[in-house]
Scaffold this active site. Structure first.
Site, mmCIF file in Angstrom:
data_model
loop_
_atom_site.group_PDB
_atom_site.id
_atom_site.type_symbol
_atom_site.label_atom_id
_atom_site.label_comp_id
_atom_site.label_asym_id
_atom_site.label_seq_id
_atom_site.Cartn_x
_atom_site.Cartn_y
_atom_site.Cartn_z
ATOM 1 C CG ASN A 240 -6.966 2.900 0.467
ATOM 2 O OD1 ASN A 240 -6.265 3.064 1.469
ATOM 3 N ND2 ASN A 240 -8.067 3.614 0.261
ATOM 4 C CG HIS B 140 0.033 6.299 -0.484
ATOM 5 N ND1 HIS B 140 -0.707 7.412 -0.175
ATOM 6 C CD2 HIS B 140 -0.825 5.247 -0.395
ATOM 7 C CE1 HIS B 140 -1.951 7.070 0.081
ATOM 8 N NE2 HIS B 140 -2.051 5.751 -0.042
ATOM 9 C CG HIS C 214 -1.847 1.186 1.277
ATOM 10 N ND1 HIS C 214 -2.334 1.684 2.454
ATOM 11 C CD2 HIS C 214 -2.336 2.003 0.307
ATOM 12 C CE1 HIS C 214 -3.093 2.742 2.209
ATOM 13 N NE2 HIS C 214 -3.101 2.960 0.920
ATOM 14 C CG HIS D 261 -4.498 3.780 -3.838
ATOM 15 N ND1 HIS D 261 -5.655 4.461 -3.528
ATOM 16 C CD2 HIS D 261 -3.730 3.814 -2.711
ATOM 17 C CE1 HIS D 261 -5.584 4.902 -2.274
ATOM 18 N NE2 HIS D 261 -4.430 4.522 -1.761
ATOM 19 C CB ILE E 277 -8.097 8.526 1.001
ATOM 20 C CG1 ILE E 277 -8.267 8.368 2.505
ATOM 21 C CG2 ILE E 277 -8.529 7.272 0.263
ATOM 22 C CD1 ILE E 277 -8.017 9.624 3.294
#
Length: 912
Positions: free
Chosen positions: A766, A575, A570, A762, A912
């Site tokens: 997520n 990110h 993740h 993602h 997010i």
């Protein structure tokens, strides 16, 4: 999709820039939105001949006056420029009064000045022709559909030979910034011309330079009109900054820095953390803030603690709807208020769950917050998490029932559900086909002992229903999740932490003839001693004792999986890896570059959410360290994974599936691969989304690049790719696996990886965090005890009360509720979310190219078809990993979603 990163200061190369990101309110049809905005009625305009226009910067205006004076009577064009400005949706009384004053100032021509810049060269100035600089005026009524939008207008007269307008210069004479949505220019024969802005326009008090906003016409560098060439270069130079000084809130500077802001040695040596980035601990780079070093460690950057914000370029910050949902009301409340409130409520009695009913009460009755904490908890606006206010001064926090137990509260106990989640859970990207036996470690045997696993042939064949090991491997029946090598170097250090106990784990799974995947062996390893190897293999038992031991082994495997998921798959692979792509895109690709326009929607909010994570999630003493097994070594482990595992080329979904042995190459199949397990929901749905993205990117790239030479000759594009490798991921710069960028096919592949990473990848790892992790026994994030052995005192306690022993090994009540709250927030879609394949109204004019608009409509239609296919799959009872009694459907890759925790929806970006 075109940001006002297309905007900049003009005419000089500014050391400080301030540009913008878009307002997203509601979705509209691309064509209808174009018509609706173009047809807006303007009730009040002014003429540039109006003598009451206020004093403006003199030099640009002088050029405009000269242009008008040179135009013979009757040989001119009357031009109307309409600006759409967005005010805050929810404002305090003081702000409303300020807005009224702003309307008045704008109405009398003292607030905003605009100037047109032509695509054609002025032979006298040898730069783009410019109109007069004119003040906007008018008290225009708000649209009933968009009460926060206000329009202003100005009239120009320009010579008939002025040429096509390619940019607009904006000067903000107010004392505060304002948000510019777009500008429309009317009056030219081939108009109207649209200038998407979606940017904060800085006040002249912050920076005296004006801003430039480009039109929605895409140009490769070699195609740039002569009148815009200098501006294009000046903007890029300004966006790069000079790598000096601390960044200011209004600036728009993109630069790179090490991860040297995770610790706070000035506060406490216990929260000092090593720098990530460099040969010792390689890592991607983050956005530079320029803060001074700490006093106690000059290699560490001083921290900005909550509630103060970490710098990101101005237009990368959350917009108002997002801020209302997360920053002011939820995300910052979570980071700033919720955790202290929980600690205050539980500090005197924080304990383990004693029975499963204690956990169930979190969803039925909620978590009791003491009356003195009401003021804190009243501020919380966490979606789905907060429950009802009760009387007697008590406040309860009720948690929504996670989907994993909403249909079958005991499903998590079953082996087949444990295995199903490796294919259809929140971390479906680590399972591999077992292709070699014996299983061997690649770690140094002198340090870590014998490389051979303790899982034997006999152990596995006992669980294969009469099938031999070789037969099972030949028929692609055996799979493994192997965290041994990534975790074993950290086990000793982690186990020395308070209430942390972990093993390096391997889990072997068997795919039965009936299509069910089940775990058949779990190996848990501790560091070897000089006299003994400390590896134990656990299998499913039929007696009570062995069954409970098996549950503990699965819990340890799950805790490892949760840690690797959060820190590697993740955070690192989406990110952190994405941040350098975004920085390089702003620094090297002009916003009029077609590739910038393609990537722009996939960069939204990522730098801001990453900055918030560095401040409160992955920092020393932060939530990730407090709630996941690796503790203070979390980011070191993430760095080790980057060093040994991360490869850009393997972030392509088909390549990743082949690498893990979960697919084989098959040119006759879509994406050129065939799944080894057909009922692999993440992979099956993911390949549909990957293929749709690839087709859209291919249509887009082939439209703008006629041949391979146009790729190699694109100076901005080549600088962009070079910077990603050498500045964004410099610790990996010399790896041989980086793709070349010599052909259109190279570019299509690189861009498809980036878009997939930001969107589908993602989303898949997520938005299932709360649906799967919200029930802590299903997916514990840490373990506090090792499995008791027969010669240990704990074993007798285990025999007397195995349920309590199991629960006491899991996170405490405080830890569980902390991580549940975080998972809930991270799994929540904001009301202003932008989803893959959609264009929202403020971006309706992102391109003026009808062919590209048509290709995008095809992409959108393909995603609608994918949604239908996924829904049909979820109703197919032959696909047991996504349907059946109590089995939640696999919806994480459904393109669309409403707001909240939905377990579905693919946002364009990592927001997010």
């Amino acid at each position: 999709m075109l940001s006002a990163k297309s905007t900049a200061f003009f005419p000089a190369i500014a050391p400080q820039l301030h540009a913008g990101r878009s307002s997203r309110t509601r979705l509209v049809n691309l064509g209808s939105c174009r018509r609706s905005i173009a047809s807006r009625t303007v009730r009040a305009v002014i003429s540039s001949d109006d003598k009451s226009v206020g004093t403006l910067p003199s030099q640009p205006a002088a050029v405009g006056v000269a242009l008008r004076a040179a135009a013979p009577p009757g040989d001119s064009i009357d031009v109307r420029v309409v600006l759409t400005v967005r005010n805050r949706i929810k404002e305090k009384l003081v702000s409303k009064i300020g807005d009224q004053l702003e309307y008045f100032v704008n109405g009398i021509g003292q607030g905003i000045a605009v100037q047109l810049v032509s695509e054609e060269i002025d032979p006298d100035s040898e730069s783009g022709k410019r109109s007069a600089e004119v003040a906007v005026r008018g008290f225009l009524p708000r649209s009933s559909n968009h009460p926060s939008l206000v329009e202003y207008a100005a009239n120009f007269t320009v010579p008939s030979g002025f040429g096509r307008p390619g940019a607009i210069c904006i000067t903000n004479l107010h004392k505060k910034e304002f948000y510019l949505v777009e500008i429309v220019v009317h009056g030219f024969n081939d108009g109207p011309f649209f200038f998407p802005a979606n940017t904060w326009i800085h006040t002249r008090n912050d920076n005296p330079q004006s801003r430039i906003i480009f039109s929605n016409q895409a140009y490769l560098p070699s195609q740039t009109p002569d009148g815009l060439k200098d501006i294009r270069q000046d903007i890029l130079l300004g966006l790069r900054g000079n790598a000096k000084g601390e960044r200011k809130k209004f600036e728009m500077i993109y630069d790179y820095a090490l991860y040297n802001d995770l610790g706070n040695p000035d506060k406490d040596p216990d929260v000092a953390r090593p720098v990530l980035g460099g040969s010792k601990r390689p890592y991607p780079r983050r956005c530079r803030t320029g803060r001074p070093p700490t006093k106690s460690d000059l290699s560490a950057e001083s921290r900005v603690e909550k509630p103060h914000s970490v710098y990101v370029p101005r237009d990368e910050t959350f917009e108002e709807i997002k801020q209302n949902t997360f920053s002011a009301g939820a995300l910052k409340a979570l980071f700033h208020n919720l955790i202290p409130a929980l600690m205050a409520a539980l500090s005197s009695s924080d304990s383990q769950f004693e029975c499963f009913s204690d956990i169930d009460r979190l969803y039925k009755d909620g978590l009791l917050i003491k009356s003195e904490e009401q003021k804190l908890t009243r501020k919380l606006l966490l979606p789905t998490v907060l429950g009802n206010l009760l009387s007697m001064g008590e406040k309860l926090m009720k948690y929504d029932i996670p989907s994993i137990i909403s249909r079958d509260r005991f499903s998590w106990l079953r082996d087949n559900e444990f295995a199903r989640q490796t294919l259809a859970g929140v971390n479906p990207v680590d399972i591999q086909r077992l292709r070699e036996f014996p299983i061997r470690s690649k770690l140094d045997p002198e340090t870590y002992g014998s490389p051979e696993s303790a899982i034997t042939k006999e152990c596995l064949e006992h669980e294969l229903n009469g099938m031999s090991l070789q037969e099972a491997m030949d028929n692609d029946r055996l799979f493994i999740i192997d965290y041994h090598d990534i975790l074993l170097p950290y086990v000793k250090k982690i186990n020395s932490l308070k209430e942390r106990k972990m093993y390096a784990s391997r889990t072997v799974l068997f795919h039965t003839r009936s299509g069910i995947l089940r775990p058949i062996a779990i190996e848990l390893s501790l560091p070897s001693t000089p006299s003994a190897s400390r590896k134990r293999v656990y299998t499913h038992g039929h007696d009570a004792t062995t069954n409970w031991i098996w549950k503990l082994a699965k819990a340890h495997a799950c805790a490892n999986d949760a840690g690797v998921h959060q820190l590697v798959n993740h955070w690192l692979r989406t990110h952190a890896a994405m941040e350098p792509y975004i920085i390089a895109t702003h620094r090297q690709l002009s916003s009029m570059h077609p590739i910038f326009m393609l990537l722009h929607p996939h960069m939204r909010y990522t730098l801001e959410i990453n900055a918030l994570a560095r401040q409160s999630l992955i920092n020393g003493g932060g939530i990730i360290e407090n709630c996941f097994s690796p503790g203070k070594y979390s980011m070191e482990l993430s760095s080790a994974a980057y060093k040994s595992l991360w490869r850009f080329d393997m972030e392509a979904l088909p390549a990743d599936l082949i690498r893990r042995g979960m697919a084989i190459e098959d040119p006759s199949m879509p994406c050129g691969v065939k799944l080894v397990i057909e009922d692999y929901p993440y992979a099956a749905d993911g390949l549909l989304v990957w293929s749709a993205i690839e087709d859209w990117v291919k249509d887009y790239v082939t439209h703008y690049y006629s041949d391979d030479s146009s790729v190699t000759s694109d100076v901005e594009l080549q600088a962009w790719w070079d910077e990603i490798k050498n500045k964004g991921h410099p610790d990996k710069r010399n790896e041989p696996w980086w793709p070349n960028l010599n052909t259109k096919e190279d570019l299509i592949h690189i861009l498809t990886i980036m878009v997939w990473t930001a969107s589908g990848q993602h989303a898949a790892i997520n938005f299932g965090q709360y649906p799967f992790g919200g029930y802590m026994p299903n997916r514990p994030t840490l373990m506090k005890k090792l499995i008791p052995q027969e010669d240990e005192p704990e074993y007798e306690k285990f025999l007397l009360n195995p349920q309590y022993m199991f629960l006491s090994a899991l996170p405490s009540q405080l830890q569980a509720t902390q991580i549940m709250a975080v998972q809930d927030t991270l799994s929540t879609h904001s009301p202003d979310e932008e989803y893959l394949g959609q264009v929202i109204e403020s971006h309706a004019h992102w391109t003026n190219d009808r062919h590209i608009a048509s290709c995008f409509e095809k992409f959108s239609a393909t995603l609608e078809e994918i949604e239908e296919i996924i829904n049909r799959r979820n109703k197919n009872f032959y696909l047991k990993n996504r349907s059946g009694a109590g089995v939640p459907p696999y919806e994480l890759l459904l393109p669309l979603s409403g707001p909240g925790v939905t377990g579905r929806g693919i946002p364009n970006s990592i927001s997010i």
